[in-house]
Design a protein around this motif. Structure first.
Motif, short mmCIF file in Angstrom:
data_model
loop_
_atom_site.label_atom_id
_atom_site.label_comp_id
_atom_site.label_asym_id
_atom_site.label_seq_id
_atom_site.Cartn_x
_atom_site.Cartn_y
_atom_site.Cartn_z
N LEU A 100 0.58 -1.06 -0.09
CA LEU A 100 -0.10 -0.02 0.03
C LEU A 100 0.92 1.22 -0.02
O LEU A 100 0.53 2.25 -0.56
CB LEU A 100 -1.05 0.11 1.26
N GLY A 102 -5.93 5.43 4.08
CA GLY A 102 -5.95 4.20 4.92
C GLY A 102 -6.89 4.41 6.30
O GLY A 102 -6.33 5.59 6.66
N THR A 148 -8.66 2.56 9.62
CA THR A 148 -8.89 1.39 10.67
C THR A 148 -9.62 1.73 11.71
O THR A 148 -9.95 3.10 12.10
CB THR A 148 -7.44 1.03 10.74
N LEU A 151 -1.64 -1.92 8.75
CA LEU A 151 -1.83 -0.81 7.86
C LEU A 151 -0.71 0.42 8.68
O LEU A 151 -0.66 1.47 8.16
CB LEU A 151 -3.40 -0.18 8.31
N PHE A 168 1.67 2.04 6.39
CA PHE A 168 1.03 2.98 5.58
C PHE A 168 0.89 4.37 6.53
O PHE A 168 1.18 5.43 5.80
CB PHE A 168 -0.04 2.73 4.93
N PHE A 176 -3.99 9.10 6.49
CA PHE A 176 -4.28 7.91 7.57
C PHE A 176 -5.42 8.39 8.47
O PHE A 176 -5.27 9.33 8.98
CB PHE A 176 -3.04 7.46 8.02
N PHE A 203 -8.71 2.32 1.70
CA PHE A 203 -8.34 1.02 2.14
C PHE A 203 -8.74 0.94 3.53
O PHE A 203 -8.19 1.50 4.51
CB PHE A 203 -6.94 0.69 1.84
N THR A 249 -9.14 -1.22 7.11
CA THR A 249 -8.78 -2.43 8.03
C THR A 249 -9.57 -2.60 9.07
O THR A 249 -9.77 -1.48 9.99
CB THR A 249 -7.34 -2.50 7.95
#
Length: 346
Positions: A49, A61, A63, A72, A75, A83, A108, A110
């Motif tokens: 990533l 990213g 999460t 993650l 990233f 993030f 993305f 997670t």
């Protein structure tokens, strides 16, 4: 004592009763799937990533308090301004990703597979899949990859998500598969659910001239006696099984199916339709609603009837907690257990 702790004690004790095996500790509940001498690659998802983010500023990213445990964090360290730590609020995580996707980003996301499939299904369905948004949901601890009991073992995640329209489902085998799948799913114009292996991930497929292609299955080795159709780390186990059985002059072919939906029907029908081979579907998932049933339905619908059809899968049950090597053997998904099963069926 909690159910998880009771189960962990029970599983470890079972292994310790066999004096020929080393005593397992609680660290085996979260151990790598790699064997003692197996090559591994650290955090392949996070590193892939980061590499993708170098040329794709729209990659984000997100999460739910699990960056470190889904890789993650790699990233996040590289792109802290891209993030988002959403805390333990998975429904909010999914709809935030949906909003960002509406603004042109490719999020993305997670978390653990159990939380995404059970806790956020409706939010993914209504907020992401129905809208056709390019949110990539990448989840650790799929199937039986943790010993922490039913609360964390997502043994039914594929069954839950297979019924969701327009959602692509990816189940990579190893570090190479994950590294190549990340840019491929980013390029897909729509939502994706991908199962993740984390930490020190085995490296296997580079020995088989393998390249990941979204929606495509790959024949890794051929064999005249049986065909194993597998996904996820069970492809690694299938390759181990084929090598072990070769010593007994049993030839086993392995067809790796990294994309569960859409299924590569052409490859499966071609390989399963070859004369005289038993077909075995091996998956890190309950026997209900996963790759095994998808393949069985396809073969029946297309009138391709192999001499025998068998499944190697997890039972339709809440599984024990405990050390992963013990649990994998108990539930029939270790290489040794696969060898025993295939010998009996043949």
């Amino acid at each position: 004592m909690s159910r998880t702790k009771r189960g962990a004690w029970r599983g470890i004790s079972a292994a310790a009763q066999d004096p020929s095996k080393p005593r397992l500790t609680t660290s085996a509940m979260i151990a790598s799937l790699a064997g003692a001498d197996q090559r591994t690659s650290p955090a392949p998802f996070g590193r892939a990533l980061v590499e993708l983010g170098k040329t794709r500023p729209e990659i984000l990213g997100l999460t739910a308090d699990l960056a470190k445990y889904t890789d993650l964090h790699v990233f996040a360290q590289a792109y802290p301004d891209r993030f988002y730590q959403m805390g333990m609020a998975e429904q909010n995580l999914m709809l935030t990703a949906a909003g960002l996707a509406h603004e042109g980003f490719i999020p993305f996301v997670t978390t653990y597979a159990a939380f995404a499939s059970r806790r956020t299904f409706d939010f993914i369905s209504q907020g992401i899949a129905e809208e056709g948004l390019p949110v990539k949901i990448c989840c650790a601890l799929p199937g039986l990859t943790t010993g922490y009991g039913p609360s964390h073992q997502a043994t039914e995640d594929i069954a839950i998500f297979r019924g969701m329209p327009d959602l692509v489902i990816v189940d990579p085998c190893d570090a190479l598969d994950i590294e190549q799948a990340v840019p491929a799913i980013a390029a897909h114009d729509g939502p994706v659910y991908m199962r993740l292996l984390r930490g020190q991930v085995p490296m296997v497929l580079d020995e088989y001239d393998y390249t990941f292609e979204l929606g495509k299955a790959k024949l890794l080795r051929d064999g005249a006696d049986a065909l194993v159709i597998s996904s996820g780390f069970m492809t690694m186990r299938a390759l181990e099984t084929a090598k072990l059985l070769a010593a007994d002059k049993v030839e086993v072919a392995v067809l790796h199916v990294p994309t569960i939906k859409p299924l590569d029907q052409e490859a499966i029908l071609r390989e399963a339709g070859r004369t005289g081979r038993m077909v075995v579907v091996a998956e890190n998932h309950t026997e209900i609603g996963g790759l095994g049933e998808a393949v069985a339905t396809l073969l029946l619908r297309e009138s391709v009837i192999p001499p025998r059809f068998r499944q190697i899968a997890l039972p339709d049950a809440f599984l024990d907690a405990g050390a992963l090597p013990t649990l994998h053997d108990r539930y029939g998904i270790s290489a040794e257990a696969m060898v025993r099963s295939i010998k009996v069926w043949l």
